[in-house]
Design a protein around this motif. Structure first.
Motif, PDB file in Angstrom:
ATOM      1  N   ALA A   1      12.972  10.836  -0.993  1.00 35.11           N
ATOM      2  CA  ALA A   1      11.862  11.592  -1.580  1.00 35.11           C
ATOM      3  C   ALA A   1      12.335  12.420  -2.773  1.00 35.11           C
ATOM      4  CB  ALA A   1      11.231  12.491  -0.522  1.00 35.11           C
TER       5      ALA A   1
ATOM      6  N   ARG B   1       0.817  -1.213   0.000  1.00 35.12           N
ATOM      7  CA  ARG B   1       0.000   0.000   0.000  1.00 35.12           C
ATOM      8  C   ARG B   1       0.850   1.262   0.000  1.00 35.12           C
ATOM      9  NH1 ARG B   1      -3.640   2.360   4.429  1.00 35.12           N
ATOM     10  NH2 ARG B   1      -2.493   0.953   5.806  1.00 35.12           N
ATOM     11  N   HIS B   2       1.896   1.307   0.869  1.00 29.78           N
ATOM     12  CA  HIS B   2       2.717   2.522   0.945  1.00 29.78           C
ATOM     13  C   HIS B   2       4.033   2.264   1.667  1.00 29.78           C
ATOM     14  CE1 HIS B   2       0.197   3.438   4.814  1.00 29.78           C
ATOM     15  NE2 HIS B   2       1.200   2.631   5.086  1.00 29.78           N
TER      16      HIS B   2
ATOM     17  N   ARG C   1       8.461   8.824  -9.908  1.00 36.48           N
ATOM     18  CA  ARG C   1       7.808   7.634  -9.344  1.00 36.48           C
ATOM     19  C   ARG C   1       6.585   8.042  -8.544  1.00 36.48           C
ATOM     20  NH1 ARG C   1      12.139   3.384  -7.962  1.00 36.48           N
ATOM     21  NH2 ARG C   1      10.314   2.166  -7.398  1.00 36.48           N
ATOM     22  N   ASP C   2       5.710   7.071  -8.289  1.00 36.06           N
ATOM     23  CA  ASP C   2       4.455   7.399  -7.612  1.00 36.06           C
ATOM     24  C   ASP C   2       4.204   6.504  -6.392  1.00 36.06           C
ATOM     25  OD1 ASP C   2       4.016   5.037  -8.915  1.00 36.06           O
ATOM     26  OD2 ASP C   2       2.180   5.666  -9.946  1.00 36.06           O
ATOM     27  N   LEU C   3       5.272   6.074  -5.717  1.00 39.08           N
ATOM     28  CA  LEU C   3       5.105   5.268  -4.513  1.00 39.08           C
ATOM     29  C   LEU C   3       4.617   6.155  -3.366  1.00 39.08           C
ATOM     30  CD1 LEU C   3       8.398   3.153  -4.560  1.00 39.08           C
ATOM     31  CD2 LEU C   3       6.094   2.365  -5.132  1.00 39.08           C
ATOM     32  N   PRO C   4       3.483   5.851  -2.756  1.00 35.84           N
ATOM     33  CA  PRO C   4       3.036   6.640  -1.604  1.00 35.84           C
ATOM     34  C   PRO C   4       4.059   6.538  -0.465  1.00 35.84           C
ATOM     35  CG  PRO C   4       1.260   5.248  -2.444  1.00 35.84           C
ATOM     36  CD  PRO C   4       2.523   4.794  -3.115  1.00 35.84           C
ATOM     37  N   LEU C   5       4.367   7.664   0.165  1.00 35.37           N
ATOM     38  CA  LEU C   5       5.355   7.723   1.239  1.00 35.37           C
ATOM     39  C   LEU C   5       4.755   8.513   2.399  1.00 35.37           C
ATOM     40  CD1 LEU C   5       8.207   7.517   2.509  1.00 35.37           C
ATOM     41  CD2 LEU C   5       8.848   9.528   1.151  1.00 35.37           C
TER      42      LEU C   5
ATOM     43  N   TYR D   1       7.672  15.966  -3.548  1.00 31.54           N
ATOM     44  CA  TYR D   1       7.330  14.643  -4.058  1.00 31.54           C
ATOM     45  C   TYR D   1       5.825  14.451  -3.947  1.00 31.54           C
ATOM     46  CZ  TYR D   1       6.979   9.572  -4.371  1.00 31.54           C
ATOM     47  OH  TYR D   1       6.618   8.299  -4.729  1.00 31.54           O
ATOM     48  N   SER D   2       5.200  14.161  -5.053  1.00 24.67           N
ATOM     49  CA  SER D   2       3.733  14.090  -5.096  1.00 24.67           C
ATOM     50  C   SER D   2       3.186  12.960  -4.235  1.00 24.67           C
ATOM     51  CB  SER D   2       3.264  13.923  -6.543  1.00 24.67           C
ATOM     52  OG  SER D   2       3.778  12.717  -7.106  1.00 24.67           O
ATOM     53  N   GLY D   3       3.992  11.923  -4.005  1.00 25.38           N
ATOM     54  CA  GLY D   3       3.511  10.796  -3.210  1.00 25.38           C
ATOM     55  C   GLY D   3       3.668  10.978  -1.716  1.00 25.38           C
TER      56      GLY D   3
ATOM     57  N   LEU E   1      12.782   9.984  -5.699  1.00 27.08           N
ATOM     58  CA  LEU E   1      11.504   9.558  -6.269  1.00 27.08           C
ATOM     59  C   LEU E   1      10.867  10.671  -7.080  1.00 27.08           C
ATOM     60  CD1 LEU E   1      10.029   7.623  -3.190  1.00 27.08           C
ATOM     61  CD2 LEU E   1      11.047   6.639  -5.260  1.00 27.08           C
TER      62      LEU E   1
END
Length: 387
Positions: A216, A195-196, A224-228, A261-263, A219
């Motif tokens: 971050a 999930r993240h 990249r779009d991994l939720p953090l 970082y968007s995530g 990414l």
């Protein structure tokens, strides 16, 4: 691999020893976090050993301490006022012949207790000191050297072999290695899909905040779009500043947020217990801790992560890294750097089912090993009021 003992040396109790356990922890200021979880875990498994647990916590602890009760009730015992409030609370508790646990003890507690004018050897025998980290600084060794009465009569509790050896080297007479008390939330979901990424708990530089900030940035550059999810936010910097993080942390928090970082989800507050536990579902936990600081100390975050089935990326040569390697429940990085962290993350994500399955097996094993009952049984051997 042989399992880690719950308690060493073994402790045998011939009969139930009911009564009150008083826990002293001035830093207990809310119903969430590891101070609260320690008390909650102990209360959940103290039935038949204590009638109740009294907690001497922070100034506002009376408003929430009752929520920490489980198999036995937990109630608040007001913290004395004044600059020496903790010491006064320890002395008062022992003079009142209460079994007394200092939840996060250091050498100064041992020294000040030994030099309390009102404390006899009988009183000191009612004192248990839970020492979380090796007391290796010269000032700590000196304080222990002058704490002869405490070293001779009090009980010292160590969650790791390194802490245990340090206390024995200081000639403390009664030292027990006991697993840090922890429980997993009921109904937690193991083997969940990814999930993240999660840096759980308050983010600090010695826990790898700088490494995660660089992660971050990487990414963001790579798109990249991994939720953090990280427990920091602009509010920590603007409203709390150095009181919360310190000047070095302020700069690193600004760098993390400045990565754009968007995530990134920067959380402004510590979550309540249910939300904290829920965050581990489908999480890959990041724990790039400093090796020197965390070599022999328990990481409550990593323990909680594995208890709830979350794989972990940790630093090799730390207690957390050893735990990850023991169960193959993630990656222990040999080099503490953003490049190694990124590589480890990609390795775990590429083999998620394997690592999540190993973390689930770790959960079952650690739930037994860190059963708070072991600590509760040991504390029940402290002399009672009527002894």
């Amino acid at each position: 691999m042989a399992s880690v003992p719950l308690l060493y040396p073994p402790c045998v109790i011939s009969a139930p020893l009911l009564g009150t356990l008083r826990i002293i922890e001035p830093m207990l200021r809310g119903p969430s976090g590891h101070y609260a979880e320690f008390v909650r875990a102990l209360a959940s498994r103290s039935d038949g050993l204590f009638d109740e647990i009294e907690v001497v916590g922070g100034p506002r602890s009376a408003g929430f301490v009752g929520q920490l009760g489980g198999a036995v009730a937990v109630r608040s015992h007001p913290l004395p006022r004044g600059g020496a409030a903790e010491l006064r609370a320890i002395r008062a508790s022992l003079v009142e012949k209460q079994r007394t646990l200092v939840l996060t003890a250091n050498a100064s507690h041992a020294f000040l207790a030994a030099n309390g004018a009102l404390l006899s050897s009988e009183s000191l025998a009612r004192l248990a000191l839970f020492v979380h980290w090796p007391l290796t600084k010269p000032s700590a060794r000196l304080a222990l050297a002058f704490a002869r009465g405490t070293r001779k009569r009090a009980m010292f509790l160590a969650p790791t072999r390194g802490v245990c050896d340090c206390l024995r080297d200081a000639e403390c007479a009664s030292v027990y290695q006991v697993a840090y008390p922890a429980t997993r939330a009921a109904g937690c979901r193991l083997r969940a899909p990814f999930r993240h990424l999660l840096m759980a708990g308050a983010a600090r530089i010695n826990k790898g905040l700088d490494v995660v900030a660089e992660l971050a940035e990487h990414l963001a550059r790579e798109g990249r779009d991994l939720p953090l999810l990280v427990q920091v936010s602009p509010k920590h910097v603007s409203d709390r500043g150095a009181d919360r993080h310190g000047s070095r942390e302020d700069a690193v928090v600004a760098r993390l947020l400045g990565a754009q970082y968007s995530g990134l989800v920067a959380d402004p507050v510590a979550p309540q217990r249910s939300e904290y536990a829920a965050r581990f579902e489908g999480a890959l936990v990041l724990a790039p801790y400093e090796r020197a600081k965390f070599a022999d100390g328990v990481s409550g975050v990593v323990l909680d992560a594995l208890l709830h089935g979350a794989p972990v990326v940790a630093t090799a040569g730390t207690w957390a890294g050893d735990l990850v390697e023991r169960f193959d429940a993630g990656v222990a990085m040999r080099e503490r750097s953003a490049a190694q962290l990124i590589s480890a993350v990609d390795r775990v994500l590429a083999n998620w089912d394997r690592y999540a399955g190993n973390a689930a097996r770790a959960s079952d094993a650690l739930a037994l090993e860190h059963d708070p009952r072991a600590l509760a049984r040991l504390l029940a051997t402290l002399p009672t009021r009527a002894s």
